[in-house]
Design a protein around this motif. Structure first.
Motif, PDB file in Angstrom:
ATOM      1  N   LEU A   1       0.112   7.895  -0.212  1.00  0.00           N
ATOM      2  CA  LEU A   1      -1.102   8.147  -0.893  1.00  0.00           C
ATOM      3  C   LEU A   1      -1.144   9.374  -0.648  1.00  0.00           C
ATOM      4  CD1 LEU A   1      -4.201   5.895   0.220  1.00  0.00           C
ATOM      5  CD2 LEU A   1      -2.731   6.256  -2.415  1.00  0.00           C
TER       6      LEU A   1
ATOM      7  N   GLY B   1      -0.089   5.552  -5.910  1.00  0.00           N
ATOM      8  CA  GLY B   1      -1.229   5.758  -6.172  1.00  0.00           C
ATOM      9  C   GLY B   1      -2.099   6.357  -6.617  1.00  0.00           C
ATOM     10  N   TYR B   2      -1.440   6.956  -7.594  1.00  0.00           N
ATOM     11  CA  TYR B   2      -2.423   7.753  -8.796  1.00  0.00           C
ATOM     12  C   TYR B   2      -2.078   7.527  -9.968  1.00  0.00           C
ATOM     13  CZ  TYR B   2      -3.317  10.804  -4.166  1.00  0.00           C
ATOM     14  OH  TYR B   2      -3.659  11.311  -2.915  1.00  0.00           O
TER      15      TYR B   2
ATOM     16  N   CYS C   1      -1.095  -0.603 -10.010  1.00  0.00           N
ATOM     17  CA  CYS C   1      -0.195  -1.595  -9.141  1.00  0.00           C
ATOM     18  C   CYS C   1       1.279  -1.309 -10.560  1.00  0.00           C
ATOM     19  CB  CYS C   1      -0.726  -3.074  -9.694  1.00  0.00           C
ATOM     20  SG  CYS C   1       1.026  -4.003  -9.378  1.00  0.00           S
TER      21      CYS C   1
ATOM     22  N   PRO D   1      -5.441  -0.041 -12.321  1.00  0.00           N
ATOM     23  CA  PRO D   1      -6.220  -0.151 -11.004  1.00  0.00           C
ATOM     24  C   PRO D   1      -6.943  -0.778 -10.486  1.00  0.00           C
ATOM     25  CG  PRO D   1      -6.796   1.525 -12.169  1.00  0.00           C
ATOM     26  CD  PRO D   1      -6.091   0.571 -13.265  1.00  0.00           C
TER      27      PRO D   1
ATOM     28  N   LEU E   1       0.976  -0.879   0.148  1.00  0.00           N
ATOM     29  CA  LEU E   1      -0.063  -0.236   0.435  1.00  0.00           C
ATOM     30  C   LEU E   1       1.515   0.995  -0.023  1.00  0.00           C
ATOM     31  CD1 LEU E   1      -2.717   1.592   0.496  1.00  0.00           C
ATOM     32  CD2 LEU E   1      -2.884   1.282   3.042  1.00  0.00           C
TER      33      LEU E   1
ATOM     34  N   GLU F   1      -8.613   4.963  -6.525  1.00  0.00           N
ATOM     35  CA  GLU F   1      -7.986   3.248  -6.792  1.00  0.00           C
ATOM     36  C   GLU F   1      -6.553   3.551  -7.151  1.00  0.00           C
ATOM     37  OE1 GLU F   1     -10.065   3.447 -10.960  1.00  0.00           O
ATOM     38  OE2 GLU F   1     -11.682   2.775 -10.014  1.00  0.00           O
ATOM     39  N   VAL F   2      -5.890   2.556  -6.653  1.00  0.00           N
ATOM     40  CA  VAL F   2      -5.039   2.266  -7.045  1.00  0.00           C
ATOM     41  C   VAL F   2      -3.990   1.828  -7.641  1.00  0.00           C
ATOM     42  CG1 VAL F   2      -2.959   1.592  -4.998  1.00  0.00           C
ATOM     43  CG2 VAL F   2      -5.229   2.472  -3.909  1.00  0.00           C
TER      44      VAL F   2
END
Length: 458
Positions: free
Chosen positions: A12, A108-109, A52, A37, A9, A49-50
């Motif tokens: 963010l 994260g973006y 990868c 995402p 994670l 929406e994260v």
């Protein structure tokens, strides 16, 4: 042999240290592209929406929907690369230079690239990746989570709020058996609470061990006391922390005045009636009040400031980033209209409309929820006349607007029925005294009563 990489994670931004899994966008065995995402999480600021940073096959997921994870915890593992060619070249996670990830600093973006369609890979194609020998990062054990409510049917459940899912789990309620009353069949908290009450009325169960609580008892309630417990986290937790800090640090005061808004309402009707069918979007009352606020802040810049406690200084801010309170299913949020001082009423209204829709759908970004310098709070939508709100820390003031209703009013020396509104200003007494606050509020009220005054500031 594929290499298994672990995706954690990411940070963010905005000082966020944890996030709650709202919805997984991929399953084990899916093929993902770089920056696709893979999960939707809820932070204290917004739902995000994260994406990868790796391309390959998903081999494991960590955490079920509703689980809260700290930043740095593993989200999923991805098998990258394949000697047998099971993975398509554009999804293998390797570019022309052999790189295996997007290289984004703030993953994260993402990079904004369109998401690739999901493709399921046969289990035997990733069997080698499921038990990798050369793993670059050891994958920890999955995070323990509460047992989910068993689903009897397939397909997605029309639920957005993690609170609704958690409430259903706590009462062993199958969400797939409910019909949502929200837009597009969305299951709301009220739907779950109604189902819980219906179940309770059908089978009343007496407590096995009665609990006696003295009405004179002090201190926190013991854990044995019956009652619904709702964790203060996510948006609700962030709001609680900010309001408590504001009350601790800011010596606030409130002044208010009633104003005759009849002329303002007539001016709005004239604006929206001009131009015919080719005219632009309607101008809202909130947009007009926002424009009045920016004009008032130009005259009274003390209220567009913040206090630096460590330096013991008042910092007057050059731009007006106007926040407006919006009540959503996720709780109270305050989207921010950037550089409101350089916008007209139509531009402010369009931005308020865009941010309101994003708030309703949970798509506000952390940047759209932070950095405000002054807040406009229209609590008239709740059918009330007045309020003494808590300042949105670290701002210095908030203008409150009650409902606009017909009331008896002395107009030009005679009693008449006019459209009356109560305006209130809550301000930080450290940045100004009552004279400045009263002057600001009086100017706002004068513009409401005589909108032509705004022409002098255009």
């Amino acid at each position: 042999m594929p290499q298994v990489l672990e995706f954690k994670l990411p940070d963010l931004g905005e000082g966020l240290t944890e996030a709650e899994i709202v919805r997984w966008l991929v399953e084990v065995g899916d093929v993902v592209a770089i920056d696709q995402p893979v999960v939707e999480v809820e932070t204290a600021k917004a739902m995000v929406e994260v994406p990868c940073p790796y391309g390959g096959v998903v081999t494991a997921r960590f955490g079920e929907e509703g689980t809260e994870l700290p930043v740095g915890s593993p989200l999923l593992t991805v098998a990258v690369g394949s000697a047998e060619g099971d993975l398509p070249g554009d999804l293998s996670g390797r570019g022309a230079d052999g790189a295996e990830s997007s290289g984004n600093v703030l993953v994260g973006y993402g990079t904004g690239a369109p998401a690739a369609r999901r493709r399921r890979v046969r289990p035997e194609a990733i069997s080698a990746a499921a038990e990798p020998a050369p793993v670059s990062v050891m994958a920890p054990a999955p995070v323990p989570v509460p047992a989910p409510v068993p689903d009897q049917a397939s397909g997605p459940v029309a639920v957005v709020s993690p609170l609704v899912r958690r409430l259903a789990r706590q009462h062993d309620l199958d969400l797939r058996q409910l019909t949502g009353s929200g837009r597009d069949g969305l299951i709301l908290r009220a739907d779950v609470e109604s189902a819980i009450r219906a179940a309770a009325n059908g089978t009343a169960v007496a407590p096995s061990v009665p609990v006696s609580v003295s009405p004179l008892a002090s201190g926190p309630a013991p854990a044995s006391v019956a009652g619904e417990r709702i964790p203060l986290r996510g948006v609700r937790g962030a709001v609680a922390d900010k309001l408590a800090r504001s009350r601790r640090e800011i010596p606030d005061a409130t002044c208010w005045v009633d104003a005759d808004a009849t002329e303002l309402m007539a001016a709005r009707a004239a604006m929206n009636g001009a131009g015919g069918p080719t005219a632009g979007p309607k101008v809202s009352v909130l947009a007009l009040l926002a424009r009045i606020c920016t004009a008032a802040l130009a005259r009274f810049p003390e209220l567009n400031s913040t206090v630096d406690l460590e330096a013991r200084e008042i910092v007057r801010l050059p731009a007006v980033h106007l926040g407006f309170a919006a009540q959503t299913e996720r709780g109270l949020v305050v989207p921010v209209v950037r550089d409101a001082q350089s916008r007209n009423a139509e531009s402010i209204g369009a931005e308020i409309g865009r941010l309101t829709e994003a708030a309703r759908t949970g798509k506000l970004t952390p940047a759209e929820l932070t950095g405000g310098t002054f807040t406009l709070n229209n609590y008239g939508v709740f059918g009330v006349d007045g309020s003494t709100p808590i300042i949105n820390h670290p701002e210095a003031a908030m203008l409150g607007v009650g409902r606009i209703v017909p009331k008896p009013w002395v107009h030009r020396g005679e009693l008449a029925v006019r459209q009356v509104v109560q305006l209130s200003l809550t301000f930080d007494h450290r940045v100004c005294d009552g004279g400045t606050a009263g002057g600001f509020l009086r100017y706002v009220a004068d513009c409401v009563e005589q909108p032509a005054l705004l022409l002098r500031t255009l």
